[in-house]
Write a protein that holds these residues in place. Structure first.
Motif, short mmCIF file in Angstrom:
data_model
loop_
_atom_site.label_atom_id
_atom_site.label_comp_id
_atom_site.label_asym_id
_atom_site.label_seq_id
_atom_site.Cartn_x
_atom_site.Cartn_y
_atom_site.Cartn_z
N VAL A 149 0.86 -1.18 0.00
CA VAL A 149 0.00 0.00 0.00
C VAL A 149 0.90 1.23 0.00
O VAL A 149 1.82 1.33 0.81
N VAL A 150 0.63 2.15 -0.92
CA VAL A 150 1.34 3.42 -0.95
C VAL A 150 0.45 4.47 -0.30
O VAL A 150 -0.62 4.78 -0.81
N ASP A 151 0.88 4.98 0.86
CA ASP A 151 0.20 6.11 1.49
C ASP A 151 0.95 7.35 1.04
O ASP A 151 2.01 7.68 1.55
N ALA A 177 -2.66 -0.75 -3.57
CA ALA A 177 -3.49 0.38 -3.16
C ALA A 177 -2.63 1.64 -3.10
O ALA A 177 -1.45 1.58 -2.74
N VAL A 178 -3.24 2.75 -3.48
CA VAL A 178 -2.62 4.06 -3.30
C VAL A 178 -3.67 4.95 -2.64
O VAL A 178 -4.82 5.02 -3.09
N ALA A 219 -7.71 5.45 -3.53
CA ALA A 219 -8.67 6.19 -2.71
C ALA A 219 -8.11 7.57 -2.43
O ALA A 219 -6.91 7.73 -2.19
N VAL A 220 -9.01 8.56 -2.46
CA VAL A 220 -8.59 9.95 -2.25
C VAL A 220 -9.54 10.64 -1.28
O VAL A 220 -10.77 10.59 -1.45
N LEU A 221 -8.96 11.28 -0.27
CA LEU A 221 -9.70 12.08 0.68
C LEU A 221 -9.40 13.54 0.37
O LEU A 221 -8.26 14.01 0.54
N ALA A 222 -10.40 14.26 -0.16
CA ALA A 222 -10.24 15.67 -0.56
C ALA A 222 -11.05 16.56 0.36
O ALA A 222 -12.01 16.12 1.00
N TYR A 223 -10.66 17.84 0.39
CA TYR A 223 -11.27 18.76 1.35
C TYR A 223 -11.86 20.02 0.72
O TYR A 223 -12.44 20.82 1.43
N HIS A 224 -11.68 20.22 -0.56
CA HIS A 224 -12.37 21.34 -1.19
C HIS A 224 -12.68 21.00 -2.64
O HIS A 224 -12.22 20.01 -3.19
N SER A 225 -13.50 21.84 -3.24
CA SER A 225 -14.14 21.49 -4.51
C SER A 225 -13.15 21.30 -5.65
O SER A 225 -13.36 20.46 -6.52
#
Length: 313
Positions: free
Chosen positions: A27-29, A98-99, A237-243
């Motif tokens: 897994v690449v974090d 996984a990335v 998988a990506v966790l984003a915080y603005h549009s």
């Protein structure tokens, strides 16, 4: 060192659940931070190894300390996620399953007064995630011409008063600290608007930070690398915080999970190959109300994922 980054990871349960079904492998974090998401995943899957990457030297030190208990299952490297394919060791190519990206500025960075990320403290105009790079917030604020500044603030901050703010910044130069910059921005925004919503300098600070760290170009390159790195059954998988971030992720994921278009108005047989990926999150995942209550900074989080299909060459 770990204490600065020792916060509960945003949407930790949802991230782990999204990545749990992957095959064994690496897994690449790509934004390991303090190692919060990484630790949860390594605990849940003893057959996984982890390559953690971060631009921030403080985050590298914190994650190495936090993840030391996993021994040789963990490797931590400093670098940008726009350089994934160059950072992944040759021995791990073909074994990445996984990335994961956790975008934006971390709570630890925001809370470090001397880093200059926040308008809540008076600090030098820095905002570098990697202190070794040369471009700083001071360079952007004090050397960009007015049209360049307005473009940065409008594009990355989605700020409707970008032209007024840029003019005010140029008129106030030289600006040396974050508190002075925040006051200049606040005074440039109409009083009626200042009385509503979050701090009036929030969007401008976000825009300057994104320009300093070239966050969107790095994200584009990182996503391109990620979809090439993961093997069959692997996930991104990506966790984003603005549009702006979330829009880019949504578009890239939609393209990776779509078949090529057929020529219009031509009598051709549909012999298109199937899309190499499938969407895991047709509707974006959001934090729970309980998480937002305990960690208000999680409110804007958006989680998306795709999986490389095992039945497509």
């Amino acid at each position: 060192m770990q204490g600065q980054f020792d916060h509960v990871p945003v949407m930790g349960r949802e991230v782990v659940e999204l990545l749990l079904p992957v095959p064994g492998g690496v897994v690449v974090d790509a934004t390991v931070g303090g190692g919060g998401h990484a630790a949860r995943l390594l605990e849940a899957r003893p057959d996984l190894r982890l390559l953690g990457i971060d631009r921030d030297a403080a985050a590298i030190a914190a994650s190495r300390e936090r993840l030391a208990r996993f021994g040789d299952r963990v490797q931590i490297e400093q670098g940008r996620f726009g350089e994934l394919r160059a950072i992944v060791p040759e021995r791990d190519e073909g074994n990445v399953i996984a990335v994961f990206f956790d975008l934006g500025v971390s709570s630890a960075q925001l809370d470090s007064e001397e880093r200059g990320f926040s308008y809540r403290f008076d600090a030098p105009l820095d905002m570098r995630m990697d202190s070794a790079q040369t471009l700083t917030a001071s360079d952007v604020v004090n050397t960009y011409d007015q049209s360049q500044l307005a473009s940065v603030i409008a594009r990355f901050g989605e700020e409707r008063f970008a032209t007024r703010i840029a003019a005010a910044i140029v008129a106030a130069r030289p600006i040396t600290g974050t508190r002075e910059l925040a006051e200049v921005v606040k005074d440039a925004i109409p009083a009626a608007t200042r009385r509503r919503g979050p701090h009036p300098a929030r969007r401008t600070f976000q825009a300057i930070r994104m320009e300093v760290n070239q966050e969107l170009p790095n994200l584009a390159a990182g996503l391109d690398d990620a979809v090439h790195l993961v093997g069959p059954g692997g996930r991104v998988a990506v966790l984003a915080y603005h549009s702006l971030e979330d829009r880019m992720v949504k578009e890239r994921f939609a393209a990776a999970s779509s078949q090529p278009e057929l020529p219009a108005r031509l009598p051709v047989r549909d012999e298109r190959p199937p899309a190499p990926f499938r969407l895991l999150t047709r509707r974006v995942l959001r934090p729970t109300a309980d998480e937002i209550e305990s960690n208000p900074r999680a409110e804007s989080a958006r989680l998306r994922g795709i999986e490389r299909r095992a039945d497509v060459p």
